[in-house]
Design an enzyme around this catalytic site. Sequence first.
Site, PDB file in Angstrom:
ATOM      1  N   PRO A 159     -32.871 -36.458   8.642  1.00 17.58           N
ATOM      2  CA  PRO A 159     -32.319 -37.646   7.969  1.00 17.58           C
ATOM      3  C   PRO A 159     -31.130 -38.200   8.747  1.00 17.58           C
ATOM      4  CG  PRO A 159     -31.703 -35.654   6.792  1.00 17.58           C
ATOM      5  CD  PRO A 159     -32.636 -35.223   7.870  1.00 17.58           C
ATOM      6  N   ASP A 211     -27.354 -35.783  12.043  1.00 18.40           N
ATOM      7  CA  ASP A 211     -28.321 -35.192  11.119  1.00 18.40           C
ATOM      8  C   ASP A 211     -27.598 -34.881   9.813  1.00 18.40           C
ATOM      9  OD1 ASP A 211     -30.145 -33.652   9.717  1.00 18.40           O
ATOM     10  OD2 ASP A 211     -30.798 -32.502  11.470  1.00 18.40           O
ATOM     11  N   HIS A 212     -27.976 -35.582   8.731  1.00 15.69           N
ATOM     12  CA  HIS A 212     -27.248 -35.441   7.467  1.00 15.69           C
ATOM     13  C   HIS A 212     -27.489 -34.090   6.792  1.00 15.69           C
ATOM     14  CE1 HIS A 212     -24.558 -36.935   4.625  1.00 15.69           C
ATOM     15  NE2 HIS A 212     -25.076 -38.125   4.378  1.00 15.69           N
ATOM     16  N   ARG A 213     -28.467 -33.321   7.287  1.00 18.74           N
ATOM     17  CA  ARG A 213     -28.619 -31.961   6.774  1.00 18.74           C
ATOM     18  C   ARG A 213     -27.498 -31.068   7.273  1.00 18.74           C
ATOM     19  NH1 ARG A 213     -34.459 -30.663   9.114  1.00 18.74           N
ATOM     20  NH2 ARG A 213     -33.303 -31.439  10.927  1.00 18.74           N
TER      21      ARG A 213
END
Length: 519
Positions: free
Chosen positions: A313, A489-491
């Site tokens: 994401p 990367d939003h994770r």
Amino acid sequence: MTESTTPGTASGIREFRMPDVGEGLTEAEILKWYVQPGDTVADGQVVCEVETAKAAVELPIPFDGTVHELRFPEGTTVDVGTVIITVATGAGGAPAESAAVREAAGSAGAVAAGDQAAPSAPAASDEEIEPEGRQPVLVGYGVSASSTKRRPRKPQAAPSVPGQPGAAEGGPRRPEAAAIQAEFNGHAAVVEGPTGVAGAAPAAVRPGGRPAGSAAPSVPGGRPLAKPPVRKLAKDLGIDLATVTPTGPDGIITREDVHAAASAVSVVPAPEAAALAEPVPAAAGPAREIRIPIKGVRKATAQAMVASAFTAPHVTEFITVDVTRTMKLVQELKQDPDMAGLRINPLLLVAKALLLAIRRNPEVNAAWDEANQEIVRKEYVNLGIAAATPRGLIVPNIKDAQAKTLPELASALGELVSTAREGKTSPAAMQGGTVTITNVGVFGVDTGTPILNPGESAILAFGAVKLQPWVHKGKVKPRQVTTLALSFDHRLVDGELGSKVLADIAAVLEQPKRLMTWS
């Protein structure tokens, strides 16, 4: 590198197979041959250059001898493990024809041999013995003895069959039957004249009895006569074999015919599709469509970007910053004797600012382990630099960039860029990256939303530096301004962490003295 010795060869023919030069890659394209049949090669000598999905690599031969055969021409994509060249390591080994020459000459030889043997061969013969010497070769699978036997050519005068029109007078055979027989025999059809004697210039016949004067001959069903390697070449180039004018023996399409058709690509309107059997004149203007095969670096990049975009994401944040002081520092460093001979540019200080921001926010330098459901934080920074090359975009990285001084980082950047432009970047140099910088400013672009390299946590886009009006010390003045964009990367990286990293990079570029005070 893999090689083997062909059994049963007196001259000691050794085979060199396409190695896996990219850790798990399944194919490579032969870009250039540096040797030809008959050339002498030594152990370690580079014989060809190949391009994998990651880089262009030169392949050395692992033994001494004389080049016996090149199995594939330049521009062919070959699977890993396939024999690409054979070398005669003993005495008396005469070089063989290259695959490209052999495939055209082999067909001509087969037809000519049949023509010479036809007058003396008995009509009732059920078998035709293959001559010793050259054996049929299926490209990519080596030489093997054929398990089938070719039917004999029919005698020149057709036997009389009661009840068949024209048979008693020795009339001609039906063109369709000749074409079917030729397809099974592996060569083009020969049409006999009205007297039952083969004409001086045999012609291939398409369904409907039309001579193949300007388009590829075919058998019933509309399939042009061409060998499998030629069909693959036509498929790669987007060429319809039905529109190709054949020049090979008995109307067989050759590689040269396909290349000639590709150089004169023209678009035929849909209503005229049924008229493809007639000669199609070249278009007066430029082609409206050009098909380019997707392979090598471009293919790998496309697959990686799709995987990254739909797996991680993405979040992108932007910041515009006054880099006037940084640009002044670049000019001063160029005059510094300690930096003499090194590549000094704004990208160097952007890289140093990113490394400093990672040191202050180490959680950003991580990877997502889906299998184990873990976040892997890395104590090293392999800094990737996106580089545009003639073969496509590649991203080599500087190993352990966090431990390098400014001169060492400048030297590593200069070597990375020059190697990439020459197309000599090794696959190892493009593996293991953690974060990347893409310098879109060199193209005059202000900023963008870059896509992460698979397995990395962040990528920084460095936009063009332009003179713009800026409020400085309470007054509007012209200042050197740029825009930075950080995708992450939003994770792994939440909004707070990503904002801190981007703000730190901007702060260093606005006040370069922070390179010392924050270190």
